[in-house]
Design a protein around this motif. Structure first.
Motif, PDB file in Angstrom:
ATOM      1  N   PHE A 298       0.827  -1.204   0.000  1.00  0.00           N
ATOM      2  CA  PHE A 298       0.000   0.000   0.000  1.00  0.00           C
ATOM      3  C   PHE A 298       0.861   1.253   0.000  1.00  0.00           C
ATOM      4  CE2 PHE A 298      -2.383   3.382   2.115  1.00  0.00           C
ATOM      5  CZ  PHE A 298      -3.591   3.359   1.430  1.00  0.00           C
ATOM      6  N   THR A 300       4.364   1.534  -0.676  1.00  0.00           N
ATOM      7  CA  THR A 300       5.385   1.656  -1.711  1.00  0.00           C
ATOM      8  C   THR A 300       4.816   1.709  -3.114  1.00  0.00           C
ATOM      9  OG1 THR A 300       5.662  -0.756  -1.905  1.00  0.00           O
ATOM     10  CG2 THR A 300       7.043   0.387  -0.280  1.00  0.00           C
ATOM     11  N   ARG A 301       3.608   1.180  -3.323  1.00  0.00           N
ATOM     12  CA  ARG A 301       2.973   1.126  -4.643  1.00  0.00           C
ATOM     13  C   ARG A 301       3.827   0.352  -5.641  1.00  0.00           C
ATOM     14  NH1 ARG A 301       2.804   6.831  -6.479  1.00  0.00           N
ATOM     15  NH2 ARG A 301       1.977   5.822  -8.341  1.00  0.00           N
ATOM     16  N   SER A 302       4.528  -0.671  -5.171  1.00  0.00           N
ATOM     17  CA  SER A 302       5.397  -1.434  -6.065  1.00  0.00           C
ATOM     18  C   SER A 302       5.349  -2.911  -5.725  1.00  0.00           C
ATOM     19  CB  SER A 302       6.841  -0.920  -5.971  1.00  0.00           C
ATOM     20  OG  SER A 302       7.730  -1.750  -6.692  1.00  0.00           O
ATOM     21  N   CYS A 340      -4.477  -4.414 -10.178  1.00  0.00           N
ATOM     22  CA  CYS A 340      -4.101  -3.713 -11.416  1.00  0.00           C
ATOM     23  C   CYS A 340      -4.658  -4.363 -12.675  1.00  0.00           C
ATOM     24  CB  CYS A 340      -2.575  -3.643 -11.531  1.00  0.00           C
ATOM     25  SG  CYS A 340      -1.806  -2.537 -10.324  1.00  0.00           S
ATOM     26  N   PRO A 411      -1.940   7.940  -8.487  1.00  0.00           N
ATOM     27  CA  PRO A 411      -1.194   7.586  -7.269  1.00  0.00           C
ATOM     28  C   PRO A 411      -2.093   7.116  -6.136  1.00  0.00           C
ATOM     29  CG  PRO A 411      -0.422   9.681  -8.172  1.00  0.00           C
ATOM     30  CD  PRO A 411      -1.695   9.335  -8.889  1.00  0.00           C
ATOM     31  N   ASP A 414      -3.496   3.656  -6.963  1.00  0.00           N
ATOM     32  CA  ASP A 414      -2.429   2.662  -7.083  1.00  0.00           C
ATOM     33  C   ASP A 414      -2.047   2.071  -5.730  1.00  0.00           C
ATOM     34  OD1 ASP A 414      -0.635   1.146  -8.606  1.00  0.00           O
ATOM     35  OD2 ASP A 414       1.010   2.530  -8.203  1.00  0.00           O
ATOM     36  N   MET A 415      -2.242   2.822  -4.679  1.00  0.00           N
ATOM     37  CA  MET A 415      -1.917   2.316  -3.336  1.00  0.00           C
ATOM     38  C   MET A 415      -2.801   1.115  -2.995  1.00  0.00           C
ATOM     39  SD  MET A 415      -1.504   6.045  -1.484  1.00  0.00           S
ATOM     40  CE  MET A 415      -0.666   5.562   0.012  1.00  0.00           C
ATOM     41  N   ARG A 417      -4.617  -0.707  -5.159  1.00  0.00           N
ATOM     42  CA  ARG A 417      -4.401  -1.775  -6.134  1.00  0.00           C
ATOM     43  C   ARG A 417      -3.200  -2.631  -5.761  1.00  0.00           C
ATOM     44  NH1 ARG A 417      -4.550   2.111 -11.156  1.00  0.00           N
ATOM     45  NH2 ARG A 417      -2.331   1.968 -10.723  1.00  0.00           N
ATOM     46  N   THR A 418      -2.095  -1.975  -5.395  1.00  0.00           N
ATOM     47  CA  THR A 418      -0.875  -2.726  -5.092  1.00  0.00           C
ATOM     48  C   THR A 418      -1.030  -3.558  -3.825  1.00  0.00           C
ATOM     49  OG1 THR A 418       0.392  -0.918  -6.095  1.00  0.00           O
ATOM     50  CG2 THR A 418       1.622  -2.535  -4.815  1.00  0.00           C
TER      51      THR A 418
END
Length: 455
Positions: A298, A300-302, A340, A411, A414-415, A417-418
């Protein structure tokens, strides 16, 4: 396949009853504390304001540098972890009697959970459609910089060099910058090939395999040190997010963001628990065990950046044998993205179709489901939210310029989603290991305070 864990202390034994440590020493508590501290620091940085239009204040600069450094620390271990874990595991395949079955089961459960996730995305999109595009202007419509391609799997599968590395060169006019990148799919393929070669060579490769296993142990120790820095990284990253994004962009796309988070939460709190319960696994215990990687995803979004943590959590907290997790987790980081590649493209496609006045019928919805289940595998190595969305839109014949409409809240969404991505990447290996009878349930059911990841 044995239920290998990362060290002897991975699970409490019947002969030892370790004394429970204070709650504030647990990583889960410390990460939550980091979230709170980060929010406070972010609000302070916003209140202080920038020094000038293009110069942030010292606190914003500090949060940016610390957060960026932590993500880099996580990412730098991806390659050595995958290479050493896969080589050592594949080389020991002679001890595994059901390796092919495990691989097939993994792909099947990837597809099952992706299908359930995309159905949730479609349903949420249909329910919220009366309000979905309210107040959205077409000014932001723009063609995406990257477009999904059904042949990306084939082009991304063949490595350009033995390390699976590449360099991206950007010419801004004023300067030329070069940034290295890697394809986890290529690295996985290379590592599997080296492991199979070692397996075929036999005794003469024992030194090579021993080196890989020793290197893996060292890499895991360094990874554990980095994981212990998670509360600091969390505080910096969430603080920077507060300063950079705020919530101003929600004015026109607020309904879309809320709808997306509702869909993500339904998958996380309804679909995943149903899967866990149907396979005889404790729901609350799973979420306690997987919390370190969910929270880091959440922040790092990676998915790729936290992949080492996903593998560590899968082995140490969830009890999945290393021989299996070293294959399933890297593969999942490339092809298993319920946030995603399933919920988001489904909802976004409905949003864009509605904005441009395109009516979607049953065939369109079936195509959305098909892309979600198959597309992430077809674009493995390049998979991302934008890639999957453009693949979905092009398959449906919708305008790709609609992608630009959603970039303002990228952004923020994306938190979530990741976080869902990485949780699903830990879920599937756990389910498959349970169904195949190789899950170490003593580790799974143990108090996370004692199993090495949440200490």
């Amino acid at each position: 396949m044995s239920s290998t864990t990362l060290d002897a202390s991975a699970a409490p034994s019947s002969e030892q009853s370790p004394r429970k440590k204070p709650f504030y020493t647990g990583l889960a508590f410390q990460i939550v504390a980091g979230l709170v501290v980060g929010l406070i620091l972010g609000l302070i940085a916003v209140a202080v304001g920038p020094v000038s239009e293009d110069q942030p204040n010292w606190l914003t600069g500090l949060l940016t540098q610390v957060g960026s450094a932590y993500v880099k620390l996580l990412t730098v271990l991806v390659i050595p972890l995958v290479v050493t874990a896969v080589i050592s595991s594949v080389a020991r395949l002679r001890e595994v009697t059901n390796a092919a079955r495990l691989a097939v089961q993994t792909l099947i459960w990837f597809a099952i959970t992706a299908l359930a996730s995309v159905i949730v995305g479609i349903v949420v999109g249909l329910v919220s459609s009366p309000w979905l595009t309210a107040g959205v202007s077409g000014d932001a419509a723009a063609e995406p910089s990257r477009v999904g391609d059904w042949t990306a799997f084939l082009t991304g599968l063949v490595p350009s060099n033995i390390f699976g590395l590449s360099v991206n060169v950007t010419d801004t006019g004023d300067a030329v910058t070069a940034s290295p990148s890697f394809s986890i799919l290529q690295i996985l393929l290379i590592s599997i090939a080296l492991g199979i070669a070692a397996l075929k060579v036999g005794a003469r490769a024992d030194a090579f395999v021993s080196f890989a296993e020793s290197a893996l142990t060292v890499v895991q120790k360094v990874l554990w040190w980095i994981i212990r820095l998670a509360p600091i990284g969390t505080a910096a990253l969430i603080g920077k997010a507060v300063v950079t994004y705020g919530w101003s962009s929600l004015a026109s796309l607020g309904v879309f963001v809320v709808a997306l988070y509702v869909g993500l939460l339904i998958v996380l709190l309804v679909v995943y628990p149903v899967v866990l319960r149907s396979n005889g696994l404790g729901i609350g215990q799973f979420f306690r065990n997987v919390w370190p990687v969910t929270s880091l995803g959440f922040i790092t979004r990676s998915s790729m950046g936290v992949m080492p943590v996903t593998q560590q959590v899968t082995e140490r907290n969830l009890g999945v044998p290393r021989e299996y997790s070293s294959f399933a987790v890297p593969l999942g980081a490339t092809t298993k993205m319920d946030g995603c590649a399933a919920v988001y493209p489904a909802l976004a496609a409905i949003f864009i179709a509605q904005f441009y006045g395109v009516h979607l019928n049953l065939t369109h919805y079936l195509l959305i489901a098909f892309v979600a289940v198959i597309g992430s595998a077809a674009t493995a190595g390049t998979t991302g939210a934008t890639v999957m969305l453009t693949l979905t839109l092009s398959t449906l014949g919708l305008p790709l310029a609609g992608v630009g409409l959603l970039l303002a809240v990228e952004p923020i969404v994306d938190m979530g989603r990741t976080a869902l991505n990485v949780t699903g990447q830990a879920l599937v290996p756990t389910i498959v290991a349970k169904r195949e009878g190789i899950l170490n349930e003593k580790v799974y059911d143990a108090d996370p305070s004692f199993n090495g990841v949440s200490v």
